[in-house]
Design an enzyme around this catalytic site. Sequence first.
Site, PDB file in Angstrom:
ATOM      1  N   ARG A  59      96.908  40.328  46.269  1.00  0.00           N
ATOM      2  CA  ARG A  59      96.071  41.022  47.256  1.00  0.00           C
ATOM      3  C   ARG A  59      96.191  40.372  48.639  1.00  0.00           C
ATOM      4  O   ARG A  59      95.230  40.389  49.419  1.00  0.00           O
ATOM      5  CB  ARG A  59      94.600  41.069  46.848  1.00  0.00           C
ATOM      6  CG  ARG A  59      94.313  41.852  45.582  1.00  0.00           C
ATOM      7  CD  ARG A  59      92.814  42.175  45.482  1.00  0.00           C
ATOM      8  NE  ARG A  59      92.469  42.610  44.136  1.00  0.00           N
ATOM      9  CZ  ARG A  59      91.560  42.011  43.357  1.00  0.00           C
ATOM     10  NH1 ARG A  59      90.921  40.938  43.792  1.00  0.00           N
ATOM     11  NH2 ARG A  59      91.307  42.469  42.156  1.00  0.00           N
ATOM     12  N   ARG A  89      91.415  42.924  52.344  1.00  0.00           N
ATOM     13  CA  ARG A  89      90.219  43.011  53.177  1.00  0.00           C
ATOM     14  C   ARG A  89      89.804  41.699  53.830  1.00  0.00           C
ATOM     15  O   ARG A  89      88.966  41.705  54.730  1.00  0.00           O
ATOM     16  CB  ARG A  89      89.050  43.558  52.351  1.00  0.00           C
ATOM     17  CG  ARG A  89      89.160  45.042  52.022  1.00  0.00           C
ATOM     18  CD  ARG A  89      88.010  45.483  51.153  1.00  0.00           C
ATOM     19  NE  ARG A  89      88.142  44.963  49.795  1.00  0.00           N
ATOM     20  CZ  ARG A  89      87.158  45.022  48.889  1.00  0.00           C
ATOM     21  NH1 ARG A  89      85.979  45.531  49.208  1.00  0.00           N
ATOM     22  NH2 ARG A  89      87.349  44.549  47.675  1.00  0.00           N
ATOM     23  N   ARG A 124      91.879  49.974  58.201  1.00  0.00           N
ATOM     24  CA  ARG A 124      91.051  50.746  57.284  1.00  0.00           C
ATOM     25  C   ARG A 124      89.875  51.430  57.979  1.00  0.00           C
ATOM     26  O   ARG A 124      89.351  52.426  57.469  1.00  0.00           O
ATOM     27  CB  ARG A 124      90.534  49.826  56.171  1.00  0.00           C
ATOM     28  CG  ARG A 124      91.570  49.513  55.124  1.00  0.00           C
ATOM     29  CD  ARG A 124      91.786  50.686  54.153  1.00  0.00           C
ATOM     30  NE  ARG A 124      90.660  50.749  53.210  1.00  0.00           N
ATOM     31  CZ  ARG A 124      89.745  51.711  53.187  1.00  0.00           C
ATOM     32  NH1 ARG A 124      89.796  52.700  54.056  1.00  0.00           N
ATOM     33  NH2 ARG A 124      88.767  51.698  52.299  1.00  0.00           N
ATOM     34  N   ASP A 158      98.551  50.715  45.165  1.00  0.00           N
ATOM     35  CA  ASP A 158      97.463  50.516  44.217  1.00  0.00           C
ATOM     36  C   ASP A 158      97.955  50.872  42.831  1.00  0.00           C
ATOM     37  O   ASP A 158      98.797  51.777  42.685  1.00  0.00           O
ATOM     38  CB  ASP A 158      96.259  51.387  44.588  1.00  0.00           C
ATOM     39  CG  ASP A 158      95.011  50.990  43.806  1.00  0.00           C
ATOM     40  OD1 ASP A 158      94.758  51.613  42.755  1.00  0.00           O
ATOM     41  OD2 ASP A 158      94.321  50.047  44.216  1.00  0.00           O
TER      42      ASP A 158
END
Length: 363
Positions: free
Chosen positions: A32, A36, A45, A83
């Site tokens: 990841r 974020r 985003r 994803d």
Amino acid sequence: MQGTDFPPLKNDLILRAARGLETEHAPVWVMRQAGRYLPEFREVRASHEFFEVCRTPDLAMEVTLQPIRRYTGLLDASIIFSDILVVPQAMGMEVEMNPGPHFPDPLNTPGDISKLSPSVDVNKELKYVFDAITQTRKGLNGDVPLIGFCGAPWTLFSYMVEGGGTKTFQKSKTWLFKYPEESKKLLLRISDVCVDFLVGQAKAGAQLLQVFDSWAGELSPFDFSEFALPSLQGISSGVRSKLAAEGIPVPPLILFAKGANHALPLLAEQGGYDVLGIDWCIDPVEARRLVGDKVALQGNMDPNVLYGGKDAIERTVERMCEAFRKDRGSKGWICNLGHGITPGVDTEDLRWFLECVHKYSRN
């Protein structure tokens, strides 16, 4: 696309480590890593829906490159932004992200399998991933290799049946125990799509391929062997045979079966993968004892150590490096976290982690 169409690779550490070879220091990347915790990712985003980013090659490339730019010279691999749930989407299921994954129409009984597409043309349904990979390989300019990936059949099966994330796995395990034969057929059906998807990623330019079995640890050793292992073997053998049939070199295959440390000897012997990822719940010395010299290892710091401050990060990295290097030196180890980096991590704490890996994993 042929490899000669891409810029020459300047850093092959992770490719050598994946083959069990010695490297100057342990190659390092984090699961990841395009995510974020990065303010530049959050900025993208803010104006683009999650799956819009996945389906737009320009955006997928941009967020894939963000950590490579921020941590210049410290990361030894990139992983394409996508994803694992694009596979159920390709099979005909609707998936929403709000904020976590949600399937409005999950598979409640084996009769619902008829709602899935009878066949899946990944070159049509998942072309956007292949385009993003090809574009990103060029955008990387050979700085580091690019990893492609998919979810493992058991993990995807769980989402498709549960309708999203779960803590109990009640619905998916009901399937396994009440409808074992139907469950096995669906798992192998998912596996077939994963094979085509990974083959397409390799042809598009992915230089390593990772299979994420995030929920492997939810199965008992018997149930893992009974339900998860055959589809994992189907992926590794299918990818190898299909690429070989086309005369395409097979990239290193990585399997991360989180929580299934009991299965390491079995996977090393029978899984068909070059690298096995391990979580933080097993000591690297023990993991190496279990797998011998059959595979390379990837891992395995607890992601939450990144919240512990610089001293804790340095201590843990030093201890991890010593454990992985015991007996084998720097052969066959890819440094990573034991699971994905979480959104609240400070970007400078990740930088310190990477710097410590470079410091303590050197020969």
